[in-house]
Design a protein around this motif. Structure first.
Motif, PDB file in Angstrom:
ATOM      1  N   THR A 120       0.856  -1.182   0.000  1.00  0.00           N
ATOM      2  CA  THR A 120       0.000   0.000   0.000  1.00  0.00           C
ATOM      3  C   THR A 120       0.894   1.235   0.000  1.00  0.00           C
ATOM      4  O   THR A 120       2.115   1.124   0.087  1.00  0.00           O
ATOM      5  N   TRP A 121       0.266   2.418  -0.109  1.00  0.00           N
ATOM      6  CA  TRP A 121       1.034   3.658  -0.138  1.00  0.00           C
ATOM      7  C   TRP A 121       0.641   4.537   1.026  1.00  0.00           C
ATOM      8  O   TRP A 121      -0.430   4.395   1.606  1.00  0.00           O
ATOM      9  N   ILE A 122       1.576   5.408   1.380  1.00  0.00           N
ATOM     10  CA  ILE A 122       1.355   6.347   2.472  1.00  0.00           C
ATOM     11  C   ILE A 122       0.896   7.671   1.880  1.00  0.00           C
ATOM     12  O   ILE A 122       1.623   8.302   1.109  1.00  0.00           O
ATOM     13  N   ARG A 123      -0.306   8.087   2.228  1.00  0.00           N
ATOM     14  CA  ARG A 123      -0.802   9.365   1.725  1.00  0.00           C
ATOM     15  C   ARG A 123       0.057  10.484   2.314  1.00  0.00           C
ATOM     16  O   ARG A 123       0.141  10.630   3.546  1.00  0.00           O
ATOM     17  N   PRO A 124       0.720  11.290   1.458  1.00  0.00           N
ATOM     18  CA  PRO A 124       1.770  12.183   1.958  1.00  0.00           C
ATOM     19  C   PRO A 124       1.304  13.547   2.455  1.00  0.00           C
ATOM     20  O   PRO A 124       2.107  14.482   2.541  1.00  0.00           O
ATOM     21  N   MET A 125       0.067  13.670   2.810  1.00  0.00           N
ATOM     22  CA  MET A 125      -0.428  14.946   3.324  1.00  0.00           C
ATOM     23  C   MET A 125      -1.804  14.715   3.933  1.00  0.00           C
ATOM     24  O   MET A 125      -2.430  13.668   3.735  1.00  0.00           O
ATOM     25  N   HIS A 126      -2.280  15.713   4.680  1.00  0.00           N
ATOM     26  CA  HIS A 126      -3.634  15.666   5.234  1.00  0.00           C
ATOM     27  C   HIS A 126      -4.097  17.091   5.478  1.00  0.00           C
ATOM     28  O   HIS A 126      -3.307  17.954   5.875  1.00  0.00           O
ATOM     29  N   GLU A 127      -5.347  17.335   5.245  1.00  0.00           N
ATOM     30  CA  GLU A 127      -5.869  18.687   5.392  1.00  0.00           C
ATOM     31  C   GLU A 127      -6.049  19.086   6.853  1.00  0.00           C
ATOM     32  O   GLU A 127      -5.881  20.258   7.218  1.00  0.00           O
ATOM     33  N   ASP A 128      -6.384  18.112   7.718  1.00  0.00           N
ATOM     34  CA  ASP A 128      -6.697  18.441   9.107  1.00  0.00           C
ATOM     35  C   ASP A 128      -5.743  17.821  10.124  1.00  0.00           C
ATOM     36  O   ASP A 128      -5.544  18.380  11.209  1.00  0.00           O
ATOM     37  N   ARG A 129      -5.165  16.696   9.802  1.00  0.00           N
ATOM     38  CA  ARG A 129      -4.343  15.959  10.757  1.00  0.00           C
ATOM     39  C   ARG A 129      -2.881  16.385  10.614  1.00  0.00           C
ATOM     40  O   ARG A 129      -2.281  16.188   9.565  1.00  0.00           O
ATOM     41  N   ASP A 130      -2.310  16.947  11.677  1.00  0.00           N
ATOM     42  CA  ASP A 130      -0.924  17.406  11.566  1.00  0.00           C
ATOM     43  C   ASP A 130       0.027  16.210  11.568  1.00  0.00           C
ATOM     44  O   ASP A 130      -0.374  15.059  11.779  1.00  0.00           O
ATOM     45  N   HIS A 131       1.311  16.497  11.340  1.00  0.00           N
ATOM     46  CA  HIS A 131       2.295  15.432  11.158  1.00  0.00           C
ATOM     47  C   HIS A 131       2.350  14.506  12.366  1.00  0.00           C
ATOM     48  O   HIS A 131       2.364  13.270  12.223  1.00  0.00           O
ATOM     49  N   ARG A 132       2.393  15.083  13.555  1.00  0.00           N
ATOM     50  CA  ARG A 132       2.511  14.259  14.764  1.00  0.00           C
ATOM     51  C   ARG A 132       1.298  13.359  14.942  1.00  0.00           C
ATOM     52  O   ARG A 132       1.429  12.169  15.248  1.00  0.00           O
ATOM     53  N   GLU A 133       0.110  13.896  14.766  1.00  0.00           N
ATOM     54  CA  GLU A 133      -1.112  13.110  14.916  1.00  0.00           C
ATOM     55  C   GLU A 133      -1.188  12.029  13.847  1.00  0.00           C
ATOM     56  O   GLU A 133      -1.562  10.876  14.119  1.00  0.00           O
ATOM     57  N   ASN A 134      -0.815  12.378  12.625  1.00  0.00           N
ATOM     58  CA  ASN A 134      -0.842  11.421  11.524  1.00  0.00           C
ATOM     59  C   ASN A 134       0.166  10.292  11.773  1.00  0.00           C
ATOM     60  O   ASN A 134      -0.080   9.123  11.458  1.00  0.00           O
ATOM     61  N   TRP A 135       1.318  10.661  12.314  1.00  0.00           N
ATOM     62  CA  TRP A 135       2.362   9.670  12.617  1.00  0.00           C
ATOM     63  C   TRP A 135       1.844   8.650  13.638  1.00  0.00           C
ATOM     64  O   TRP A 135       1.989   7.436  13.456  1.00  0.00           O
ATOM     65  N   ARG A 136       1.249   9.142  14.711  1.00  0.00           N
ATOM     66  CA  ARG A 136       0.726   8.239  15.749  1.00  0.00           C
ATOM     67  C   ARG A 136      -0.340   7.312  15.175  1.00  0.00           C
ATOM     68  O   ARG A 136      -0.384   6.110  15.497  1.00  0.00           O
ATOM     69  N   LEU A 137      -1.209   7.863  14.333  1.00  0.00           N
ATOM     70  CA  LEU A 137      -2.259   7.061  13.722  1.00  0.00           C
ATOM     71  C   LEU A 137      -1.652   5.942  12.879  1.00  0.00           C
ATOM     72  O   LEU A 137      -2.061   4.776  12.975  1.00  0.00           O
ATOM     73  N   HIS A 138      -0.668   6.273  12.065  1.00  0.00           N
ATOM     74  CA  HIS A 138      -0.063   5.273  11.175  1.00  0.00           C
ATOM     75  C   HIS A 138       0.716   4.215  11.943  1.00  0.00           C
ATOM     76  O   HIS A 138       0.658   3.031  11.597  1.00  0.00           O
TER      77      HIS A 138
END
Length: 282
Positions: free
Chosen positions: A101-119
């Protein structure tokens, strides 16, 4: 390494059985699995027999797509996670050994730290289920700035962070999908691939870039065939892949719709020759 026919990555629509036959007759070393075809078969045993028949043709499996979105809404992710074991069972019945699968390289609402924890959390869950089925997971980072800069919060779009994310999950069955286009658009070099081993790489994609655009102007789905322009240093990229001792599939992924307008055998022969050149088989 072996050349792998992946019709979808080429922009071609082929029945799975036709893809298998063409891969065999035109000298590919493997072919991508088609989970929807596996699901259409009448029994698990029929899937086993299909996998045996593919191997009898001298072909190996590429990777299947992971049927779950890592950044999907919570309820959608939970439902997909519950359905995942059944999907994986069909893959293992056919003899498939990896998904990607691929890692979506951006998000409109989720900042980098939050996105990192989620992944990290979701990857750990998915990797555990895959490990129970004896499957590896390949993660692909997406390099073009024209893509990752389109939403408020950029996320992983290079190999360093992708490897850090994998390491933080603690999963031993997760590695990289290396794509020459993303490697190039991320501004990386062969040095960035130094130290990788076969255990770190699940699949490899090759392609070239347009020669009328600067690196940061390249568009994700507007690529060229390997060695077509020379913009991407495929010799350097594949040299580093060889140095890693990589043994898995190598496929061409330009997403070029115009390929579907040409004679199929001619197109695939050209693709196989380009792949063999990259691998060093010619």
């Amino acid at each position: 390494m072996f050349s792998c026919l992946s019709p979808g990555a080429l922009g071609l629509t082929l029945d799975h059985t036709d893809a298998v036959d063409l891969a065999s007759s035109l000298g590919f070393g493997g072919v991508d699995p088609d989970p929807s075809y596996f699901s259409s078969l009448p029994s698990r045993q029929a899937v086993v027999e299909h996998g045996d028949a593919v191997r009898e043709k001298g072909l190996r499996w590429g990777i299947a797509g992971l049927p779950i979105g890592l950044d999907a809404p919570a309820e959608e992710f939970r439902q997909a996670l519950a359905q995942l074991p059944d999907a994986l069972d069909l893959l293992t019945a056919a003899g498939v050994s990896a998904v990607g699968t691929w890692i979506r390289p951006m998000h409109e609402d989720r900042d980098h730290r939050e996105n990192w924890r989620l992944h990290v959390g979701r990857l750990a869950l998915v990797a555990e289920l895959l490990a129970d089925s004896g499957l590896r997971l390949g993660l692909e980072y997406i390099g073009p700035k024209t893509f990752w800069s389109t939403e408020r919060f950029p996320f992983i779009h290079g190999i360093r962070e992708a490897r850090e994310l994998i390491a933080e999950t603690g999963a031993g069955n997760v590695g990289l999908i290396l794509d020459s286009y993303h490697w190039y658009t991320a501004g990386e070099s062969a040095e960035d691939l130094a130290g990788l081993t076969d255990a770190d790489v699940v699949s490899v994609d090759i392609n070239d870039a347009r020669d009328d655009r600067e690196r940061d102007e390249q568009m994700d789905l507007d690529r060229r065939l390997p060695f077509a322009t020379g913009v991407i240093d495929l010799d350097g990229f594949m040299g580093a892949v060889r140095d890693a001792g990589y043994t898995g599939p190598v496929k061409v992924e330009p997403f070029m719709k115009e390929l579907a307008e040409q004679p199929i055998a001619q197109v695939l022969t050209d693709i196989r020759e380009r792949t063999d050149r990259a691998i060093g088989a010619v």
